[in-house]
Motif scaffolding. Structure first.
Motif, PDB file in Angstrom:
ATOM      1  N   ILE A 204      77.920 -35.562 -73.457  1.00 29.72           N
ATOM      2  CA  ILE A 204      76.534 -35.998 -73.583  1.00 29.72           C
ATOM      3  C   ILE A 204      75.769 -34.958 -74.400  1.00 29.72           C
ATOM      4  O   ILE A 204      74.720 -35.241 -74.971  1.00 29.72           O
TER       5      ILE A 204
ATOM      6  N   PHE B 291      72.256 -36.772 -62.849  1.00 30.85           N
ATOM      7  CA  PHE B 291      71.415 -35.726 -63.421  1.00 30.85           C
ATOM      8  C   PHE B 291      70.562 -35.039 -62.364  1.00 30.85           C
ATOM      9  O   PHE B 291      70.428 -35.510 -61.238  1.00 30.85           O
TER      10      PHE B 291
ATOM     11  N   ARG C   4      82.855 -41.757 -71.414  1.00 27.81           N
ATOM     12  CA  ARG C   4      81.724 -41.635 -70.485  1.00 27.81           C
ATOM     13  C   ARG C   4      81.805 -42.639 -69.349  1.00 27.81           C
ATOM     14  O   ARG C   4      81.257 -42.416 -68.282  1.00 27.81           O
ATOM     15  N   LYS C   5      82.475 -43.746 -69.594  1.00 24.75           N
ATOM     16  CA  LYS C   5      82.707 -44.686 -68.500  1.00 24.75           C
ATOM     17  C   LYS C   5      83.609 -44.041 -67.448  1.00 24.75           C
ATOM     18  O   LYS C   5      83.423 -44.241 -66.257  1.00 24.75           O
TER      19      LYS C   5
ATOM     20  N   MET D 118      74.471 -35.340 -78.090  1.00 24.12           N
ATOM     21  CA  MET D 118      73.149 -35.843 -78.449  1.00 24.12           C
ATOM     22  C   MET D 118      72.192 -34.724 -78.833  1.00 24.12           C
ATOM     23  O   MET D 118      71.165 -34.977 -79.453  1.00 24.12           O
TER      24      MET D 118
ATOM     25  N   ARG E  22      77.850 -30.772 -69.255  1.00 30.29           N
ATOM     26  CA  ARG E  22      77.476 -31.767 -70.259  1.00 30.29           C
ATOM     27  C   ARG E  22      78.463 -31.820 -71.414  1.00 30.29           C
ATOM     28  O   ARG E  22      78.387 -32.728 -72.252  1.00 30.29           O
TER      29      ARG E  22
ATOM     30  N   ASN F  52      81.449 -34.684 -70.537  1.00 29.77           N
ATOM     31  CA  ASN F  52      81.304 -36.104 -70.910  1.00 29.77           C
ATOM     32  C   ASN F  52      80.696 -36.249 -72.309  1.00 29.77           C
ATOM     33  O   ASN F  52      80.280 -37.330 -72.706  1.00 29.77           O
TER      34      ASN F  52
ATOM     35  N   MET G 244      78.102 -39.314 -64.719  1.00 33.32           N
ATOM     36  CA  MET G 244      77.245 -38.137 -64.572  1.00 33.32           C
ATOM     37  C   MET G 244      75.977 -38.474 -63.801  1.00 33.32           C
ATOM     38  O   MET G 244      75.349 -39.491 -64.029  1.00 33.32           O
TER      39      MET G 244
END
Ligand SMILES: Nc1ncnc2c1ncn2[C@@H]1O[C@H](COP(=O)(O)OP(=O)(O)O)[C@@H](O)[C@H]1O
Ligand SMILES: [Mg+2]
Lengths: 251, 289
Positions: free
Chosen positions: A52, A90, A83-84, A55, A47, A50, A88
């Motif tokens: 993420i 999950f 992120r494009k 957050m 994580r 990217n 990812m």
């Protein structure tokens, strides 16, 4: 130059030191597996690639992660663009509660890759074909994505990532919510994808790592213990912890 | 002994539960009985579509179309104002406001919901009515428009509270999935979070409307109470609820006028029942996602 270079990377969740001085170089167009006991930081590392984890409240990092030579933690990096390029998937399938079609078209729209309906239609079809879902659902593209089976949902999530044409795909235990038959099918899909993408897959299933990956990283308590060719890790690891883990003596 | 207490408690709870059902059935039955005898004498179609409400004159005319239109106009006006403000406030509270501000806002909204409607009506008469009169240059500020603003003010707390719940109960995995595909925060909110929360937001709106349709005091004080068919939202109107409240005292018990008020209540009950029922449908649907 490696595709993903992780240099002295540390991650903290508030006071908790979750990743400790991680160094790892991941090569282009290969499948890299990350194994290790639950809670060792596999997901956290994935994580971070990217961003993420940005957050998560209270998360902070030090060190670098470079993708194609560019440090993604640099201030001027466009996180959306990152992120494009780094898709990812999950652990639990998470299709949006909108139609199947809109799920796949989502990335194209938010990244302004395409707005022409014909172009989007084409990408949706191509992406769903790539995950071998097209024939099953081509007549119900307008149905809610939540009406699919779990396996189909996870395939859809992969298709959704493929649609924005990333270079790297991160998969966090993508089969853990699936039954054994679906697991084998999704593994076959990952093996098919490896020619075109750089893939990093987290798994706690060692057979899975052995089946799908070229290289394997073994992590323990926030540290990277060993990283080598998958064959070497499973047959002749150089660290004692690794051999204990792969022979099933703990974890 | 413990067994006896247990079964006693069970019985009491059962009776209480049954009582609430019995009350609803009784109220409905009573309205139906009084309303129905009126419909038989006067005719339901003539009642609902009649243009004139002259309940006290001779011969009397019981057309509630102006009242239905009055209620509808005020309600639609209130929703047009309350829904966007309510949903955007809910978004602000759940997505933007830092924790401290969020808590303050939420208690303020609860407070706002607790203000009695007479008080809101009173403040409205003093402040809003002259304001509307001056700004639109109208002969009177007692209009459907003023009523809409007042009712919006009453519906907004319900809409905010329930929408915010719906927005915040959208699973985190949807947001992560959207962000991981390169969406910005607002793209995520607009294309995923709001869509996932939509059943809850619609239910919030319905419950807000439910409160607005049934409201009496504030609209009676503020809409001008003219029972004629309105030509615009800036006309005075009279609602169904206001009619019942205003005329119940003067109607002769058991007479035509008296029973016509029950007939209005019956129509109102039917409308609120439908609105609540639809809200339940959407809330139920929300749970399945
Ligand atoms: N959001 C978070 N906040 C605080 N601690 C976390 C958070 N996510 C993970 N952790 C902790 O970080 C450690 C590594 O977790 P994770 O990366 O999920 O491990 P793995 O994927 O290998 O099971 C665990 O001890 C976990 O409790
Ligand atoms: Mg994990």
């Amino acid at each position: 130059m490696s595709k993903i270079e992780v240099k002295k990377f540390n991650l903290y969740y508030s006071d908790f030191h979750a990743l400790k001085d991680i160094d790892i170089n991941i090569e282009e167009n290969r499948v890299t597996a990350m194994i290790g006991p639950s809670g060792c930081g596999k997901s956290s590392l994935l994580r971070s690639i990217n961003r993420i984890n940005d957050m998560v409240e209270g998360a902070c990092t030090s060190g670098r992660i470079c993708i194609s030579g560019q440090n993604i933690y640099d201030e001027k990096v466009d996180v959306g663009f990152l992120r494009k390029n780094v898709g990812m998937v999950f652990q639990r399938p998470n299709p949006f509660p909108i139609s199947i079609y809109e799920n796949v078209a989502f990335g194209l729209k938010v990244n302004r890759i395409a707005s022409n309906k014909n172009v989007i239609d084409g990408v949706v079809e191509k992406s769903l074909k790539a995950v071998l879902l097209w024939d099953d659902i081509k007549d119900k593209l307008r149905k809610s994505a939540l009406s699919l089976t779990l396996e189909q949902q996870q395939r859809l999530c992969i298709a959704r990532v493929l649609a924005v044409a990333p270079n790297i795909i991160l998969l966090d235990e993508p089969c853990s919510a699936l039954d054994p038959v679906a697991t084998v099918k999704v593994e076959e899909l990952i093996i098919q994808l490896k020619d075109k993408y750089t893939i990093v897959i987290v798994t706690h299933n060692m057979q899975q790592a052995a089946r799908v990956s070229h290289d394997t990283a073994f992590m323990l308590l926030g540290k990277l213990i060993e990283f080598d060719k998958t064959e070497k890790i499973f047959t002749n690891p150089s660290k004692k912890e690794t051999s204990d883990y792969v022979t099933g003596r703990f974890g | 002994m413990r067994k006896i207490i247990d079964s006693a408690i069970e019985t009491i709870i059962f009776i209480c539960g049954m009582l609430s059902i019995v009350f609803v059935v009784l109220i409905f039955g009573f309205l139906f009985k009084e309303g129905f005898s009126f419909f038989r004498n006067f005719g339901i179609l003539k009642f609902v579509t009649g243009h004139f409400w002259y309940a006290a004159s001779d011969p009397a005319s019981f057309g509630i179309l102006p009242l239905i239109l009055g209620s509808t106009l005020v309600t639609i006006g209130a929703c047009t104002i309350a829904v966007p403000i309510g949903v955007m406030s809910a978004l602000f509270i759940s997505e933007i406001a830092p924790k401290g501000i969020r808590d303050v806002l939420k208690s303020l909204i609860e407070l706002m919901a607790a203000i009695p409607s007479v008080v809101i009506g009173l403040i409205g008469v003093i402040t809003l009515v002259p304001f509307v009169k001056n700004i639109f240059n109208l002969p009177t500020g007692l209009t459907a428009f003023s009523g809409s603003i007042m009712l919006a003010f009453m519906a907004i707390p319900t809409i905010i509270t329930i929408s915010e719940d719906a927005i915040r109960s959208v699973p985190w995995k949807y947001r992560e999935g959207a962000l991981a595909l390169g969406a910005t925060k607002w793209q995520t909110v607009r294309r995923v979070v709001l869509k996932a929360a939509m059943p809850g937001i619609i239910a919030a709106t319905m419950l807000g409307i439910g409160r607005v349709i049934g409201e009496t005091m504030a609209v009676m004080m503020i809409t001008g109470n003219a029972a004629h068919i309105p030509h615009s939202i800036f006309d005075p109107v009279r609602t169904m609820t206001a009619t019942i409240a205003a005329e119940m005292g003067e109607a002769v018990r058991g007479g035509m006028h008296y029973r016509s008020l029950f007939a209005i209540a019956f129509v109102l009950f039917a409308i609120t029942f439908i609105v609540n029922f639809m809200a339940d449908l959407f809330l139920g649907k929300n749970k399945n996602i």
